[in-house]
Scaffold this active site. Structure first.
Site, mmCIF file in Angstrom:
data_model
loop_
_atom_site.group_PDB
_atom_site.id
_atom_site.type_symbol
_atom_site.label_atom_id
_atom_site.label_comp_id
_atom_site.label_asym_id
_atom_site.label_seq_id
_atom_site.Cartn_x
_atom_site.Cartn_y
_atom_site.Cartn_z
ATOM 1 N N PHE A 1 1.024 -1.220 -0.008
ATOM 2 C CA PHE A 1 -0.016 0.097 -0.056
ATOM 3 C C PHE A 1 0.822 1.150 0.088
ATOM 4 O O PHE A 1 0.288 2.542 -0.438
ATOM 5 C CB PHE A 1 -0.976 0.135 1.145
ATOM 6 N N LYS A 2 2.362 1.200 0.494
ATOM 7 C CA LYS A 2 2.710 2.435 0.585
ATOM 8 C C LYS A 2 3.138 3.060 -0.974
ATOM 9 O O LYS A 2 3.346 4.187 -0.737
ATOM 10 C CB LYS A 2 4.440 2.042 1.265
ATOM 11 N N ASP A 3 3.325 2.276 -1.872
ATOM 12 C CA ASP A 3 2.922 2.861 -3.229
ATOM 13 C C ASP A 3 2.154 3.963 -3.431
ATOM 14 O O ASP A 3 2.432 4.663 -4.137
ATOM 15 C CB ASP A 3 2.818 1.704 -4.389
#
Ligand SMILES: *Cc1c(COP(=O)(O)O)cnc(C)c1O
Length: 483
Positions: free
Chosen positions: A109-111
């Site tokens: 999810f950090k993308d």
């Protein structure tokens, strides 16, 4: 919109000024001076928007110093390589739906936030004629998301420290297969804490930091928090398309309290959210806090290495932003609570604990290795889906908080391909790699090995950094703990 400090000091900052780090000048965290409000009519209007269009709308409430056309161009570019919905929703039965946050280049999810941050950093540096050398330490996910978001950018270089020989083959390949000239992978002869201490040493050397234009893009970064607010709105809109504007609940696999803080902000902006369920692994410092009201960060020795490693934290860097709202934005109380934390090792909010659920909708639970394995098996058997170990922690805790008639949305924080060992343990098979992933795993790797020595690192950075001493200085904040 201006940004003030959770500790009440310093001048207010603009969105642009918070882009690097997110720390205010007095050591507190930057927060919006007022929470923007989104009414029912606006939510209705947002139903027709694509993900990048919605991101432009939400981010324009926070980034008021950036013209809307520029924001629109940046959100389109940030999510161009994602599937068309960007964040797809998949029901898995029993009233649960997965929110697919892991469709970006590093499968986590950090993308989503990092891809936007890469765009907006480049934009801000171009406007001010500055350069930035990002220095960070990673045990896996953060570093690869940062490198994939910043690769190839003209005014930015990345120096990412990782502990030599301690990342998985997949994590190594994700970072070390990049051959962009502005990406510097540095394997330190030590453990993750040693990497982090090196970053702290260099960031604490203000002269070196200024001369080398060093900065950070870690989990307290305010632009990342605001970019994550978008998918809570998106998930609510998609989950209620067919059933009308009712309340939903979210479960969030959590570590540094960054992801769920964005959900908390969305709820405070007016999104109809019933519960925000925080899921931890065996490192349950946050579950303990939400159940008892006592916040007691752990020592490195008390922090376990688990099979959901991206949630292995000893303290939660973003919690201060929740505490600020809990004490009704009374910065003096935040300062008192945090000095208690320093002196006695914990901070006691037990008198306020009933408000966590009643007023803020925040509840929590813990998942262990056995729960994770069992949940991966059950979701595979019942829904035919392979979920990653962090998402499994979310599904396990979500089941304990499902309420009749309230859709439960579980955030999928990573893809199973990243954690093949745990998937094999649960299912007896490994997740299948796409041809692109296979090519990445086989690609030549680019990494420099350095000893655990600040002077060696200084010399390496001075040699490879952008604009050392020649270009206008970029404002940077102090370093914070990152897991
Ligand atoms: C970073 C990460 C988390 C924890 O998110 P926080 O914002 O630190 O709470 C959970 N799962 C995965 C896969 C991650 O990479």
């Amino acid at each position: 919109m201006q940004y003030i400090s959770t500790r009440g000091g310093g001048e207010p900052l603009s969105f642009g000024e918070t882009l690097i780090e997110g720390l205010a000048r007095d050591g507190g965290l930057a927060v919006p001076a007022v929470m923007p409000q989104v009414g029912r009519a606006t939510l209705d209007r947002w139903r027709a928007l694509t993900y990048p269009q919605l991101a432009t709308e939400v981010l324009s409430l926070f980034a008021t110093d950036i013209p809307r056309e520029d924001l629109a161009r940046m959100t389109a570019a940030a999510y161009a390589s994602f599937p068309s919905e960007v964040v797809p929703l998949r029901p898995i039965g029993d009233g649960l739906t997965l929110v697919g946050l892991s469709e970006g280049p590093t499968l986590a999810f950090k993308d989503i936030a990092m891809q936007f941050l890469g765009q907006v950093l480049e934009y801000a540096l171009e406007r001010t004629g500055s350069v930035l050398n990002v220095l960070g330490a990673t045990s896996g996910d953060t570093g690869s998301a940062a490198e994939h978001a910043l690769r190839g950018k003209d005014r930015i270089s990345v120096f990412m420290l990782s502990p030599h020989g301690r990342m998985s083959a997949f994590q190594r390949a994700q970072m070390f297969s990049l051959d962009d000239a502005n990406v510097h992978n540095i394997a330190i002869d030590g453990v993750f804490d040693d990497c982090q201490n090196l970053v702290k040493q260099l960031a604490g050397d203000l002269e070196f930091k200024r001369a080398q234009h060093l900065g950070a893009v870690n989990s307290i970064n305010l632009a990342r928090i605001t970019a994550q607010v978008v998918y809570y709105f998106w998930a609510w809109l998609r989950a209620t398309d067919a059933i009308g504007p009712t309340e939903v609940s979210f479960t969030v696999p959590s570590g540094n309290f960054g992801n769920i803080l964005s959900g908390f902000y969305a709820k405070r902006m007016g999104l109809p959210v019933r519960r925000l369920v925080l899921a931890t692994n065996e490192n349950n410092v946050l579950d303990e806090f939400f159940r008892t009201g006592v916040y007691r960060p752990r020592t490195a020795a008390e922090t376990h290495a688990t099979s959901s490693p991206s949630m292995d934290i000893s303290k939660a860097s973003n919690l201060e932003r929740f505490i600020f709202e809990l004490v009704d934005r009374d910065a003096a109380r935040v300062v008192t609570a945090w000095s208690e934390l320093e002196s006695q090792g914990h901070s006691d909010f037990s008198a306020e604990q009933p408000r966590f659920a009643d007023e803020f909708g925040l509840v929590s639970g813990t998942s262990t290795h056995a729960d994770r394995i069992e949940t991966i098996r059950r979701v595979h058997a019942e829904a035919g889906e392979i979920i990653d170990p962090h998402t499994a922690d979310g599904v396990k805790v979500a089941r304990e908080h499902v309420e009749p008639g309230v859709p439960m949305l579980v955030l999928e924080t990573a893809k199973p391909e990243k954690f093949a060992d745990t998937i094999r343990e649960a299912l007896g098979v490994e997740p299948e790699y796409s041809p692109e992933l296979r090519a990445m795993l086989d690609a030549p790797q680019h990494v420099t090995e350095l000893p655990d020595d600040a002077d060696a690192l200084r010399a390496f950075i001075a040699d490879a950094s952008l604009g050392g001493g020649t270009v206008k200085t970029t404002p940077v904040g102090a370093d914070r703990h990152e897991s």
